[in-house]
Design a protein around this motif. Sequence first.
Motif, mmCIF file in Angstrom:
data_model
loop_
_atom_site.group_PDB
_atom_site.id
_atom_site.type_symbol
_atom_site.label_atom_id
_atom_site.label_comp_id
_atom_site.label_asym_id
_atom_site.label_seq_id
_atom_site.Cartn_x
_atom_site.Cartn_y
_atom_site.Cartn_z
ATOM 1 N N LEU A 1 60.592 84.579 34.297
ATOM 2 C CA LEU A 1 60.728 83.506 33.898
ATOM 3 C C LEU A 1 59.939 82.038 34.509
ATOM 4 O O LEU A 1 59.215 82.131 34.024
ATOM 5 N N ARG B 1 56.252 83.052 34.065
ATOM 6 C CA ARG B 1 55.543 82.781 32.888
ATOM 7 C C ARG B 1 55.585 81.066 32.705
ATOM 8 O O ARG B 1 54.937 81.024 31.541
ATOM 9 N N ASN B 2 57.046 80.375 32.940
ATOM 10 C CA ASN B 2 56.803 79.307 32.734
ATOM 11 C C ASN B 2 55.547 78.146 33.194
ATOM 12 O O ASN B 2 55.109 77.344 32.986
ATOM 13 N N ASP C 1 58.118 78.615 26.424
ATOM 14 C CA ASP C 1 59.476 79.366 26.545
ATOM 15 C C ASP C 1 60.130 77.884 27.362
ATOM 16 O O ASP C 1 59.356 76.968 27.422
ATOM 17 N N THR D 1 64.724 79.275 23.287
ATOM 18 C CA THR D 1 63.693 80.353 23.443
ATOM 19 C C THR D 1 64.881 81.858 23.486
ATOM 20 O O THR D 1 65.983 81.528 23.958
ATOM 21 N N ASN E 1 63.597 84.205 25.256
ATOM 22 C CA ASN E 1 63.519 84.994 26.350
ATOM 23 C C ASN E 1 64.782 84.734 26.736
ATOM 24 O O ASN E 1 65.689 84.879 27.965
ATOM 25 N N THR E 2 65.604 82.926 27.022
ATOM 26 C CA THR E 2 65.988 82.230 27.584
ATOM 27 C C THR E 2 67.099 82.660 27.313
ATOM 28 O O THR E 2 68.026 83.322 28.482
#
Length: 269
Positions: free
Chosen positions: A54, A57-58, A68, A106, A108-109
């Motif tokens: 993660l 990606r951030n 995200d 999001t 994802n989170t």
Amino acid sequence: MAAAYGRGPHGTADEVISAGDLVQEGYEKLAPEDQLALKTAADRSQIAATSDALRARNAVVGGSPDVDNIIGPDVNLVVPTIDNGNSAICTFSLPNPNPGQLIDLTWNTFGFGIQRLMRQIKSLGRRLDAHICFGVNEAGLVMATFLASAQFNRCAIGYLRCNRVRNEITFGAESHYPESIEAPVIVICDFEVKHADVVGRVAHELRGRYPGAELYFAVFGAMTKGSSLEVESFDGLTGARIMQAAHFEAVFIAATMCPPGIEPPLELR
């Protein structure tokens, strides 16, 4: 074996599977040193791998809230838990790139937080078999659905619709209370804990409906008292006294957050 299965049948997949996931129910039959090894090595490596993915990606997207959320450092907390249980949990922090505004989570989170709760539940110190997973409002209901299916062998799912009337918490007619055995084990799922004593009212309601029930509490976001998300103890959370007064068997927290809080995906309520 965990690494091999994670690569899939063609050796090209990149799924994170821990040794603890492979052991499942056989965990309690292992020697103490093997159980400790799984806790400190396999489980930690999965959490770190997911966190790194993660964060990577951030870094690519610049932490844009439309893509995200920013995942901050992990925070280790000692929380209320069962006798002789593991009281240390590993939460992640949710830094707010726009102070004064709610963080829109999001999917994802949101999913990462549910995975973190599952990891804490597995690391409780003994197997937790729930009879009912209760969701507080719609966001809590989504959490309860995931946990009931993935962690608690598709146990019954309950729903509490909370309404605030003149600073009083009431439960709507839409609430659902599944039938269960005497003195069931109940896991309560809520999206966030701030200042309001919603969980205390929920605990009182469920103990009245299910006499002798064992209540466990799983929350996605817990607000800190100050601007820093790296709290040194459980008392650094605004809802610490509220959760302690509810006398839960154990508490699970996915993330720490700062004011004004977080919003679930699709603005679930």
